[in-house]
Enzyme design. Structure first.
Site, PDB file in Angstrom:
ATOM      1  N   GLY A  47       0.841  -1.193   0.000  1.00  0.00           N
ATOM      2  CA  GLY A  47       0.000   0.000   0.000  1.00  0.00           C
ATOM      3  C   GLY A  47       0.873   1.238   0.000  1.00  0.00           C
ATOM      4  N   GLN A  52       3.078   9.911   1.731  1.00  0.00           N
ATOM      5  CA  GLN A  52       4.376   9.228   1.713  1.00  0.00           C
ATOM      6  C   GLN A  52       5.240   9.615   0.522  1.00  0.00           C
ATOM      7  OE1 GLN A  52       2.369   5.215   2.387  1.00  0.00           O
ATOM      8  NE2 GLN A  52       4.273   4.945   3.508  1.00  0.00           N
ATOM      9  N   CYS A  97       5.806  -0.205   7.643  1.00  0.00           N
ATOM     10  CA  CYS A  97       5.492   1.001   6.872  1.00  0.00           C
ATOM     11  C   CYS A  97       6.727   1.420   6.078  1.00  0.00           C
ATOM     12  CB  CYS A  97       5.083   2.127   7.815  1.00  0.00           C
ATOM     13  SG  CYS A  97       4.610   3.638   6.959  1.00  0.00           S
ATOM     14  N   LEU A  98       6.514   1.741   4.820  1.00  0.00           N
ATOM     15  CA  LEU A  98       7.631   2.152   3.971  1.00  0.00           C
ATOM     16  C   LEU A  98       8.258   3.454   4.459  1.00  0.00           C
ATOM     17  CD1 LEU A  98       6.016   1.290   0.519  1.00  0.00           C
ATOM     18  CD2 LEU A  98       7.871   0.058   1.658  1.00  0.00           C
ATOM     19  N   HIS A 139      -4.549   1.426   7.518  1.00  0.00           N
ATOM     20  CA  HIS A 139      -3.198   2.008   7.637  1.00  0.00           C
ATOM     21  C   HIS A 139      -3.031   3.155   6.626  1.00  0.00           C
ATOM     22  CE1 HIS A 139       1.385   1.205   7.900  1.00  0.00           C
ATOM     23  NE2 HIS A 139       1.278   1.984   6.842  1.00  0.00           N
ATOM     24  N   GLU A 140      -3.513   2.947   5.394  1.00  0.00           N
ATOM     25  CA  GLU A 140      -3.374   3.991   4.361  1.00  0.00           C
ATOM     26  C   GLU A 140      -4.256   5.198   4.658  1.00  0.00           C
ATOM     27  OE1 GLU A 140      -0.872   3.462   2.806  1.00  0.00           O
ATOM     28  OE2 GLU A 140      -0.749   1.295   2.913  1.00  0.00           O
ATOM     29  N   HIS A 143      -2.644   7.316   7.142  1.00  0.00           N
ATOM     30  CA  HIS A 143      -1.627   8.200   6.544  1.00  0.00           C
ATOM     31  C   HIS A 143      -2.265   9.495   6.049  1.00  0.00           C
ATOM     32  CE1 HIS A 143       2.224   6.141   6.483  1.00  0.00           C
ATOM     33  NE2 HIS A 143       1.729   5.060   5.937  1.00  0.00           N
TER      34      HIS A 143
HETATM   35  O1  GNR Z   1       3.947  -2.730   2.737  1.00  0.00           O
HETATM   36  C1  GNR Z   1       3.229  -2.552   3.725  1.00  0.00           C
HETATM   37  N1  GNR Z   1       2.836  -3.622   4.467  1.00  0.00           N
HETATM   38  C2  GNR Z   1       1.846  -3.559   5.438  1.00  0.00           C
HETATM   39  C3  GNR Z   1       1.684  -4.645   6.293  1.00  0.00           C
HETATM   40  C4  GNR Z   1       0.715  -4.640   7.262  1.00  0.00           C
HETATM   41  C5  GNR Z   1      -0.126  -3.560   7.392  1.00  0.00           C
HETATM   42  C6  GNR Z   1       0.017  -2.463   6.567  1.00  0.00           C
HETATM   43  C7  GNR Z   1       0.990  -2.465   5.588  1.00  0.00           C
HETATM   44  S1  GNR Z   1       1.139  -1.093   4.528  1.00  0.00           S
HETATM   45  C8  GNR Z   1       2.849  -1.185   4.132  1.00  0.00           C
HETATM   46  C9  GNR Z   1       3.208  -0.137   3.094  1.00  0.00           C
HETATM   47  C10 GNR Z   1       2.988   1.240   3.662  1.00  0.00           C
HETATM   48  O2  GNR Z   1       3.750   1.795   4.399  1.00  0.00           O
HETATM   49  N2  GNR Z   1       1.852   1.825   3.345  1.00  0.00           N
HETATM   50  O3  GNR Z   1       1.559   3.030   3.856  1.00  0.00           O
HETATM   51 NI    NI Z   2       2.664   3.138   5.749  1.00  0.00          NI
END
Ligand code: GNR
Ligand code: NI
Length: 174
Positions: A47, A52, A97-98, A139-140, A143
């Protein structure tokens, strides 16, 4: 050939800011979605939210398929996502999270959510998600609201993770 965004690493004010709704999914937004998807695949991640990549509009992309394992890509593009239902049942999953490279922690969220959004073609769409997809879409959307998964942790754990990322940066590992 491939024109990618740079992914912003914490700490950065853009990760703490609220992204603004888009008026419509026009060609510029579609181009942003395409470029975000390629950036996400390259990272690799499942995601990516606009904050980001330094953009403050309410756009996110996801794909749980692992292209490199020969799986068919299954991208999901969302603009202006809104959670319209969340289950009382909760789910705990390890998240990463990236923007917080190489750090992982358990996060508790509603197990099932239903999300209303505009798709790649600007049409109204809905998605019901459970499991990893549910964690990912929440999660997105976090953000887009300036919230990171570490914000759900104790300040002790959060600061430990932030220090580890600082250390990786100093060692030029990221
Ligand atoms: O790559 C990602 N893996 C992930 C694993 C569990 C819950 C959420 C994520 S999102 C993350 C990529 C990212 O930072 N998206 O904002
Ligand atoms: Ni993230």
């Amino acid at each position: 050939m491939s024109d990618l965004y740079d992914i912003i690493i914490t700490p950065d004010p853009v990760l703490k800011q609220e992204a603004q709704p888009i008026n419509k999914v026009d060609a510029a937004v579609q181009k942003q979605m395409d470029k975000m998807l390629e950036t996400m695949y390259e990272a690799p991640g499942i995601g990516l939210a606009a904050n980001q990549v330094g953009l403050l509009n309410r756009v996110l992309v996801m794909d749980l398929a692992h292209k490199d394992d020969g799986e068919k890509p299954n991208p999901i593009f969302m603009a202006n996502p809104q959670i319209i239902y969340e289950s009382e049942e909760m789910s705990v999953m390890q998240e990463g999270c990236l923007s917080i490279p190489r750090q992982y922690a358990d996060v508790e969220r509603p197990a099932i959510v239903r999300v209303k959004y505009l798709d790649y073609n600007g049409k109204d769409a809905e998605l019901e998600a459970e499991g990893l997809l549910s964690h990912c879409v929440q999660h997105e959307i976090d953000h887009l609201n300036g919230v990171l998964f570490i914000d759900y942790l104790s300040s002790l754990k959060r600061n430990m993770i932030l220090r580890k990322v600082e250390k990786l940066k100093k060692q030029n590992i990221i």
